[in-house]
Design a protein around this motif. Structure first.
Motif, PDB file in Angstrom:
ATOM      1  N   GLY A 439      38.096  43.809  -3.157  1.00  0.00           N
ATOM      2  CA  GLY A 439      37.507  43.574  -1.724  1.00  0.00           C
ATOM      3  C   GLY A 439      38.690  44.351  -0.973  1.00  0.00           C
ATOM      4  N   HIS A 440      39.472  45.151  -1.236  1.00  0.00           N
ATOM      5  CA  HIS A 440      40.259  45.897  -0.390  1.00  0.00           C
ATOM      6  C   HIS A 440      39.266  46.827   0.524  1.00  0.00           C
ATOM      7  CE1 HIS A 440      43.270  49.212   0.607  1.00  0.00           C
ATOM      8  NE2 HIS A 440      44.141  48.052   0.875  1.00  0.00           N
ATOM      9  N   PRO A 441      39.763  47.397   1.604  1.00  0.00           N
ATOM     10  CA  PRO A 441      38.738  48.429   2.289  1.00  0.00           C
ATOM     11  C   PRO A 441      38.645  49.576   1.347  1.00  0.00           C
ATOM     12  CG  PRO A 441      40.486  47.708   4.018  1.00  0.00           C
ATOM     13  CD  PRO A 441      40.781  47.016   2.555  1.00  0.00           C
ATOM     14  N   ASP A 442      39.606  50.007   0.627  1.00  0.00           N
ATOM     15  CA  ASP A 442      39.220  51.218  -0.330  1.00  0.00           C
ATOM     16  C   ASP A 442      38.240  50.778  -1.367  1.00  0.00           C
ATOM     17  OD1 ASP A 442      41.169  52.903   0.904  1.00  0.00           O
ATOM     18  OD2 ASP A 442      42.409  52.661  -0.816  1.00  0.00           O
ATOM     19  N   ASP A 443      38.186  49.362  -1.607  1.00  0.00           N
ATOM     20  CA  ASP A 443      37.315  49.285  -2.768  1.00  0.00           C
ATOM     21  C   ASP A 443      35.720  48.982  -2.259  1.00  0.00           C
ATOM     22  OD1 ASP A 443      39.248  48.963  -4.618  1.00  0.00           O
ATOM     23  OD2 ASP A 443      39.656  46.967  -4.012  1.00  0.00           O
ATOM     24  N   VAL A 444      35.494  48.387  -1.053  1.00  0.00           N
ATOM     25  CA  VAL A 444      34.294  48.110  -0.908  1.00  0.00           C
ATOM     26  C   VAL A 444      33.948  48.193   0.824  1.00  0.00           C
ATOM     27  CG1 VAL A 444      34.789  45.742  -0.565  1.00  0.00           C
ATOM     28  CG2 VAL A 444      32.282  46.134  -0.914  1.00  0.00           C
ATOM     29  N   LYS A 445      32.874  48.753   1.111  1.00  0.00           N
ATOM     30  CA  LYS A 445      32.666  48.969   2.753  1.00  0.00           C
ATOM     31  C   LYS A 445      32.804  47.468   3.425  1.00  0.00           C
ATOM     32  CE  LYS A 445      29.680  51.583   5.466  1.00  0.00           C
ATOM     33  NZ  LYS A 445      28.140  52.187   5.682  1.00  0.00           N
ATOM     34  N   GLY A 446      33.525  47.643   4.455  1.00  0.00           N
ATOM     35  CA  GLY A 446      33.844  46.323   5.157  1.00  0.00           C
ATOM     36  C   GLY A 446      34.477  45.327   4.708  1.00  0.00           C
ATOM     37  N   GLY A 447      35.417  45.779   3.499  1.00  0.00           N
ATOM     38  CA  GLY A 447      36.303  44.993   2.987  1.00  0.00           C
ATOM     39  C   GLY A 447      37.915  44.854   3.762  1.00  0.00           C
ATOM     40  N   GLY A 448      38.699  44.016   3.174  1.00  0.00           N
ATOM     41  CA  GLY A 448      39.700  43.600   4.031  1.00  0.00           C
ATOM     42  C   GLY A 448      40.360  42.213   3.621  1.00  0.00           C
ATOM     43  N   SER A 449      41.396  41.695   4.047  1.00  0.00           N
ATOM     44  CA  SER A 449      41.909  40.487   3.859  1.00  0.00           C
ATOM     45  C   SER A 449      40.534  39.328   4.294  1.00  0.00           C
ATOM     46  CB  SER A 449      43.052  40.209   4.992  1.00  0.00           C
ATOM     47  OG  SER A 449      43.558  38.831   4.437  1.00  0.00           O
ATOM     48  N   GLY A 450      40.557  38.632   3.224  1.00  0.00           N
ATOM     49  CA  GLY A 450      39.420  37.380   3.377  1.00  0.00           C
ATOM     50  C   GLY A 450      38.118  37.736   3.196  1.00  0.00           C
ATOM     51  N   TYR A 451      37.907  39.135   2.494  1.00  0.00           N
ATOM     52  CA  TYR A 451      36.675  39.603   2.306  1.00  0.00           C
ATOM     53  C   TYR A 451      35.974  38.942   1.143  1.00  0.00           C
ATOM     54  CZ  TYR A 451      32.717  42.596   0.952  1.00  0.00           C
ATOM     55  OH  TYR A 451      31.306  43.117   0.740  1.00  0.00           O
ATOM     56  N   LEU A 452      34.753  38.479   1.340  1.00  0.00           N
ATOM     57  CA  LEU A 452      34.208  37.612   0.052  1.00  0.00           C
ATOM     58  C   LEU A 452      32.367  37.919   0.083  1.00  0.00           C
ATOM     59  CD1 LEU A 452      34.950  36.000  -2.453  1.00  0.00           C
ATOM     60  CD2 LEU A 452      34.694  34.025  -0.930  1.00  0.00           C
ATOM     61  N   GLN A 453      31.969  38.274  -0.922  1.00  0.00           N
ATOM     62  CA  GLN A 453      30.693  37.944  -1.097  1.00  0.00           C
ATOM     63  C   GLN A 453      30.035  36.946  -1.572  1.00  0.00           C
ATOM     64  OE1 GLN A 453      29.446  41.671  -3.586  1.00  0.00           O
ATOM     65  NE2 GLN A 453      30.651  42.988  -1.976  1.00  0.00           N
ATOM     66  N   LEU A 454      29.265  36.450  -0.556  1.00  0.00           N
ATOM     67  CA  LEU A 454      28.438  35.225  -1.075  1.00  0.00           C
ATOM     68  C   LEU A 454      27.083  35.445  -1.412  1.00  0.00           C
ATOM     69  CD1 LEU A 454      30.007  32.315   1.387  1.00  0.00           C
ATOM     70  CD2 LEU A 454      30.823  33.048  -1.200  1.00  0.00           C
ATOM     71  N   ILE A 455      26.521  34.942  -2.917  1.00  0.00           N
ATOM     72  CA  ILE A 455      25.372  34.977  -3.179  1.00  0.00           C
ATOM     73  C   ILE A 455      24.334  33.947  -3.786  1.00  0.00           C
ATOM     74  CG2 ILE A 455      23.963  36.321  -5.088  1.00  0.00           C
ATOM     75  CD1 ILE A 455      26.733  38.328  -4.420  1.00  0.00           C
ATOM     76  N   GLY A 456      23.539  33.551  -3.286  1.00  0.00           N
ATOM     77  CA  GLY A 456      22.700  32.674  -3.922  1.00  0.00           C
ATOM     78  C   GLY A 456      22.763  31.137  -3.393  1.00  0.00           C
ATOM     79  N   LEU A 457      23.757  31.009  -2.316  1.00  0.00           N
ATOM     80  CA  LEU A 457      24.219  29.717  -2.089  1.00  0.00           C
ATOM     81  C   LEU A 457      23.225  28.889  -1.345  1.00  0.00           C
ATOM     82  CD1 LEU A 457      26.638  30.152   0.866  1.00  0.00           C
ATOM     83  CD2 LEU A 457      25.145  31.933   0.253  1.00  0.00           C
ATOM     84  N   ARG A 458      22.186  29.599  -0.822  1.00  0.00           N
ATOM     85  CA  ARG A 458      21.006  28.658  -0.110  1.00  0.00           C
ATOM     86  C   ARG A 458      19.831  28.747  -0.824  1.00  0.00           C
ATOM     87  NH1 ARG A 458      24.095  29.786   4.603  1.00  0.00           N
ATOM     88  NH2 ARG A 458      24.470  27.826   5.539  1.00  0.00           N
ATOM     89  N   ARG A 459      19.728  29.519  -2.127  1.00  0.00           N
ATOM     90  CA  ARG A 459      18.356  29.641  -2.883  1.00  0.00           C
ATOM     91  C   ARG A 459      17.580  28.357  -3.312  1.00  0.00           C
ATOM     92  NH1 ARG A 459      16.699  34.805  -3.607  1.00  0.00           N
ATOM     93  NH2 ARG A 459      18.147  36.471  -2.522  1.00  0.00           N
ATOM     94  N   LEU A 460      18.732  27.289  -3.779  1.00  0.00           N
ATOM     95  CA  LEU A 460      18.040  26.117  -3.975  1.00  0.00           C
ATOM     96  C   LEU A 460      18.543  25.047  -3.242  1.00  0.00           C
ATOM     97  CD1 LEU A 460      18.554  26.512  -7.805  1.00  0.00           C
ATOM     98  CD2 LEU A 460      16.427  26.097  -6.836  1.00  0.00           C
ATOM     99  N   SER A 461      19.634  25.017  -2.504  1.00  0.00           N
ATOM    100  CA  SER A 461      20.156  23.795  -1.631  1.00  0.00           C
ATOM    101  C   SER A 461      20.774  24.276  -0.267  1.00  0.00           C
ATOM    102  CB  SER A 461      21.107  23.038  -2.388  1.00  0.00           C
ATOM    103  OG  SER A 461      21.861  22.275  -1.467  1.00  0.00           O
ATOM    104  N   SER A 462      19.885  24.217   0.678  1.00  0.00           N
ATOM    105  CA  SER A 462      20.756  24.375   2.203  1.00  0.00           C
ATOM    106  C   SER A 462      21.933  23.806   2.392  1.00  0.00           C
ATOM    107  CB  SER A 462      19.473  24.128   3.390  1.00  0.00           C
ATOM    108  OG  SER A 462      18.190  24.579   3.116  1.00  0.00           O
ATOM    109  N   GLU A 463      21.899  22.259   1.937  1.00  0.00           N
ATOM    110  CA  GLU A 463      23.004  21.661   2.010  1.00  0.00           C
ATOM    111  C   GLU A 463      24.314  22.507   1.329  1.00  0.00           C
ATOM    112  OE1 GLU A 463      23.142  17.774   0.286  1.00  0.00           O
ATOM    113  OE2 GLU A 463      24.945  17.138   1.690  1.00  0.00           O
ATOM    114  N   LEU A 464      24.259  22.996   0.203  1.00  0.00           N
ATOM    115  CA  LEU A 464      25.262  23.659  -0.472  1.00  0.00           C
ATOM    116  C   LEU A 464      25.821  24.844   0.226  1.00  0.00           C
ATOM    117  CD1 LEU A 464      27.338  23.957  -2.869  1.00  0.00           C
ATOM    118  CD2 LEU A 464      25.529  25.318  -4.149  1.00  0.00           C
TER     119      LEU A 464
END
Ligand SMILES: [Zn+2]
Length: 572
Positions: A439-464
């Motif tokens: 997740g370094h800026p060299d690795d991924v567009k928009g990367g940097g400290s604290g960069y994290l991709q989140l996937i699927g977290l509301r696809r079954l449970s909004s609460e999650l």
């Protein structure tokens, strides 16, 4: 993470370009040189999740001695033994087969049965010398007595070949013309031809003489299959590459001028039978029992995958490959292999020159998988160590699971969710970590400290989804969540490309955490020296805190979205 498309990567451009780069010199460019060493002496780990502990663990887990951790291999056995030793030492409860930490998958390695040459008339032909049989699975047909027919020419499609009806029940010999450069080619599309001539007895490609030694070696390796996956396959033709003398014996003469559909009046005798032996493929599963007498019967599962893609027989210079990919394939295997332009070559040479000042050339053929998914695997160990040592244990139980065979097609998570070792309905959520150390800026567009991709977290449970965001706000450092890869229909299809989906298909709410792709994805350069251990430590702590919050809720996470069909196709 698994490849989005199954392609036989040609690597031809890469190999040629890497060879031409060896020993070149050009004007220097400033490129950050790797600050971390190639080897690191292990230190005792502590109760906390720390960058130093993660570093110790990852240099062990992604070391060359683990041989790329491919399922079915000794490297897989060794790396899962390390995980098992650690969870045993931590005192977690075993949750695998018969009181162990391992859940064995019915995975089989298949090799050609010995002593079965093929004959045509009075000529005898030997496997690996005269023909190279490919394993088309346990439902592949036997070839004995099948009449031989000339199928025509393979020109990257089936337009100059016989019809499937003409091929039915026959031993089909197919010629491969020379390439546009006049050089002989050997490649044919096995999946396509197998599908097209599904009713044939065998498909023989008359191109073995054109096959290079490395390809021969690679194609001669045993295949590894999950039994469950095989069972779904209909009967298939046998598939082999044959030498010119063998092709001419089969066809009763030269292929030159031969008309497609011509029957040779000959038949093959013999067998192409593959024997199967059980191969090492194991999930590692352990439990931290919950502290609440009632809620301990429910589980928060945290997962990663313990396997990677092994090694190849075709070593390349590590830094040349890395410089090439930095410019031409910034997404690693997710980007197509293609030649570099003249301008790109200048940039590649500049990067390589700066790398040469740090390391001499070194050949590399092991896919260490430090990020994929060494990062998730060692983070999971650190989470376990931290929770074992916490003064107050979570109310629900925590299920730690390291899945096997993710890279082969989500095998371990499919098998576990079909054959769970705790009641499936008692799993309230699954938190999946796959590739969380970059997740370094060299690795991924928009990367940097604290960069994290989140996937699927509301696809079954909004609460999650709300819970993850709320927990992130309480962390000591801030996160920058990137949700773009969770969009419906996103071309990368991350929601369908790692283990969490096997849980989601049963209606278990999931979160997929990843710092994203990079130039070292599915490359021999995915190594421990390129991991950001501070980032990895922050992500591991977040996942632990999300797990604890979900485990301590006074109610079960609410599922408010439609569940998918557990046996249907994944749709993002
Ligand atoms: Zn992968």
């Amino acid at each position: 993470m698994i490849l989005s498309r199954f392609s036989s990567s040609p690597r031809a451009f890469l190999i040629a370009i890497v060879a031409s780069l060896m020993g070149t010199r050009s004007r220097a460019q400033s490129v950050a040189s790797p600050a971390l060493p190639l080897k690191h002496a292990p230190q005792p780990t502590t109760a906390d999740i720390t960058p130093a502990d993660l570093m110790t663990r990852l240099y062990i887990f992604s070391d060359d001695s683990m041989q790329g951790r491919r399922v079915g291999t000794e490297g897989h056995r060794r790396s899962t033994a390390y995980l098992e030793r650690e969870v045993r030492r931590l005192g977690l409860l075993p949750a695998g087969d018969s009181g162990t930490y391992f859940q064995n998958l019915p995975v089989f390695e298949r090799t050609l049965a010995s002593g079965q040459p093929l004959s045509v008339g009075s000529s005898i032909f030997r496997p690996w010398a005269d023909y190279l049989p490919r394993d088309n699975g346990p439902t592949a047909r036997e070839v004995n007595g099948a009449p031989v027919i000339f199928g025509g020419f393979w020109t990257n499609d089936t337009s100059s070949m016989i019809s499937p009806a003409q091929a039915a029940g026959k031993f089909v010999v197919i010629a491969v013309p020379d390439g546009p450069d006049g050089r002989p080619r050997w490649q044919a599309n096995r999946p396509l031809l197998t599908q097209y001539y599904q009713q044939a007895a065998a498909i023989a490609i008359a191109s073995l003489d054109a096959m290079d030694a490395t390809s021969r070696q690679t194609l001669a390796e045993p295949s590894v299959d999950l039994q469950a996956a095989q069972e779904r396959t209909p009967p298939l033709p046998a598939f082999l590459y044959v030498s010119r003398p063998m092709a001419e014996a089969l066809l009763g003469g030269s292929m030159r001028g031969l008309t497609r559909g011509k029957m040779s009046g000959r038949a093959v005798t013999g067998s192409i039978h593959f024997d199967a032996i059980q191969a090492p493929a194991r999930n590692v599963i352990a439990i931290l029992p919950g502290s609440d007498p009632v809620l301990k019967g429910e589980y928060v599962a945290i997962g990663a995958h313990n396997d990677h893609i092994g090694f190849n027989h075709d070593p390349v210079d590590h830094d040349s490959l890395r410089a090439f990919n930095a410019v031409v394939r910034p997404g690693g295997e997710d980007d197509p292999d293609r030649p570099a332009s003249t301008v790109e070559m200048t940039r590649i040479r500049g990067i390589l020159d700066s790398l040469r000042r740090v390391h001499p050339p070194r050949r590399d053929s092991i896919y260490n998988g430090a990020d994929d998914d060494g990062s998730g695997s060692v983070a999971l160990l650190e989470i376990a160590e931290s929770l074992v040592n916490a003064p107050v244990k979570p109310k629900r139980s925590i299920l730690f699971i390291w899945h096997a065979g993710e890279e082969e097609g989500l095998w371990g998570s499919e098998y576990f969710t079909d054959h769970p070792t705790v009641p499936r309905d008692s799993i309230v959520t699954e938190l999946n970590m796959d590739m969380i150390g970059r997740g370094h800026p060299d690795d991924v567009k928009g990367g940097g400290s604290g960069y994290l991709q989140l996937i699927g977290l509301r696809r079954l449970s909004s609460e999650l989804g709300d819970l993850v965001e709320a927990v992130a706000k309480t962390e000591p450092t801030s996160f920058h969540f990137d949700y773009q890869y969770d969009a419906n229909g996103h071309p990368q299809q991350y929601y369908c490309r790692s283990d969490h989906y096997e849980y989601a298909r049963y209606g278990i709410p999931i979160v997929f955490f990843s710092t994203g792709g990079h130039r070292d994805y599915h490359q021999v350069t995915d190594e421990a020296e390129y991991i950001d251990y501070d980032q990895l430590s922050r992500v591991a702590s977040l996942v632990r805190d999300v797990a604890v919050r979900a485990a301590n809720l006074d109610h079960r996470l609410l599922v408010d979205k439609r569940k998918p069909d557990p046996h249907g196709q994944c749709v993002q």
